[in-house]
Write an enzyme that holds these catalytic residues in place. Structure first.
Site, short mmCIF file in Angstrom:
data_model
loop_
_atom_site.label_atom_id
_atom_site.label_comp_id
_atom_site.label_asym_id
_atom_site.label_seq_id
_atom_site.Cartn_x
_atom_site.Cartn_y
_atom_site.Cartn_z
N SER A 31 0.81 -1.22 0.00
CA SER A 31 0.00 0.00 0.00
C SER A 31 0.84 1.27 0.00
O SER A 31 0.32 2.35 -0.24
CB SER A 31 -0.91 0.02 1.23
OG SER A 31 -0.12 0.07 2.42
N GLY A 32 2.14 1.13 0.30
CA GLY A 32 3.00 2.30 0.43
C GLY A 32 3.17 2.75 1.87
O GLY A 32 3.72 3.82 2.13
N LYS A 33 2.74 1.92 2.82
CA LYS A 33 2.80 2.31 4.24
C LYS A 33 4.23 2.52 4.72
O LYS A 33 4.51 3.48 5.44
CB LYS A 33 2.05 1.32 5.12
CG LYS A 33 2.61 -0.09 5.13
CD LYS A 33 1.70 -1.05 5.89
CE LYS A 33 2.20 -2.47 5.83
NZ LYS A 33 2.12 -3.07 4.50
N SER A 34 5.15 1.66 4.33
CA SER A 34 6.54 1.80 4.78
C SER A 34 7.17 3.06 4.21
O SER A 34 7.81 3.83 4.94
CB SER A 34 7.37 0.58 4.39
OG SER A 34 6.92 -0.56 5.07
N ALA B 65 14.19 -2.91 11.92
CA ALA B 65 13.68 -3.79 10.87
C ALA B 65 13.34 -5.14 11.49
O ALA B 65 14.22 -5.83 11.98
CB ALA B 65 14.72 -3.95 9.77
N THR B 66 12.06 -5.50 11.48
CA THR B 66 11.63 -6.70 12.18
C THR B 66 11.63 -7.96 11.32
O THR B 66 11.45 -9.05 11.84
CB THR B 66 10.22 -6.51 12.76
OG1 THR B 66 9.31 -6.32 11.67
CG2 THR B 66 10.17 -5.33 13.71
N HIS C 97 13.84 -2.38 0.84
CA HIS C 97 13.66 -1.49 1.99
C HIS C 97 15.00 -0.88 2.41
O HIS C 97 15.08 0.32 2.70
CB HIS C 97 13.04 -2.24 3.17
CG HIS C 97 11.56 -2.39 3.06
ND1 HIS C 97 10.70 -1.74 3.90
CD2 HIS C 97 10.79 -3.11 2.22
CE1 HIS C 97 9.46 -2.05 3.58
NE2 HIS C 97 9.48 -2.89 2.57
N ARG D 55 16.62 3.52 2.51
CA ARG D 55 17.01 4.24 3.73
C ARG D 55 18.20 5.16 3.50
O ARG D 55 19.19 4.75 2.91
CB ARG D 55 17.38 3.26 4.84
CG ARG D 55 16.21 2.52 5.37
CD ARG D 55 16.63 1.55 6.46
NE ARG D 55 15.81 0.35 6.28
CZ ARG D 55 16.17 -0.87 6.54
NH1 ARG D 55 17.37 -1.12 7.01
NH2 ARG D 55 15.35 -1.86 6.33
#
Length: 184
Positions: free
Chosen positions: A15-18, A35-36, A53, A57
């Site tokens: 969805s683009g949440k991150s 980062a989990t 991801h 950053r």
């Protein structure tokens, strides 16, 4: 209650949440990125997602990778108000690790008690974290009822955790198709 503002960013898969959560913190600012997701040497597609991801950053951000379930609460409780913001991405993968480590997928009562303990630790740590805190989690309550017992349990556990965390956050956002909607 903490002094630092807390934001919960919810959204569905892809969805683009991150990316939205990362955008809430300026690129030039130092950030502790928790980062989990656990790397899996047998799943190259999952590792590619993690690499995507990582590539997003800024170099100034410090990454704490895949803490053990109890360590996430410790990361948050060790933060100070003068520390850089903390971004946790994401709570669905964290909860998956908690369920795995507890052996809770078959709904063993003792294992579910361990899961509840870890979730309560996390909620308390979030509520008392004095640093700026941004949490990312999947919103799982908008789809069909899952077909398997384990998937229904995961949906229920994550939904309950999201609701508890939303109570501790000053800001709650839902990202749909890359568009953030302010819930609080």
């Amino acid at each position: 209650m903490s002094d630092g503002p807390r934001t919960l960013v919810l959204g569905g898969a892809r969805s683009g949440k991150s990316a939205h959560a990362e955008g809430l913190l300026p690129d030039s600012e130092r950030v502790t990125y928790v980062a989990t997701a656990r790397r899996d040497p047998h799943d190259p597609e999952w590792n590619d997602r993690i690499a995507e991801h990582v590539a997003r950053r800024p170099e100034t951000w410090r990454t704490v990778e895949a803490p053990a379930p109890g360590d996430l609460a410790a990361v948050l409780t060790s933060a100070r108000d003068s520390d850089p913001p903390v971004l946790v991405d994401d709570l669905a993968t964290w909860l998956t690790g908690v369920l795995d480590d507890a052996g809770a997928w078959e709904r063993d009562p003792a294992a579910l008690e361990t899961v509840e303990h870890r979730c309560s630790e996390l909620v308390r740590a979030c509520a008392s974290c004095p640093a700026r805190l941004v949490l990312v989690s999947a919103e799982v309550g908008l789809g069909v009822v899952p077909a398997t017992r384990a998937a229904r349990m995961f949906r229920d556990e994550l939904g309950a955790l999201n609701a508890r965390l939303a109570e501790t956050c000053e800001e709650v956002l839902l990202v749909v198709a890359g568009i953030p909607l302010r819930l609080r």
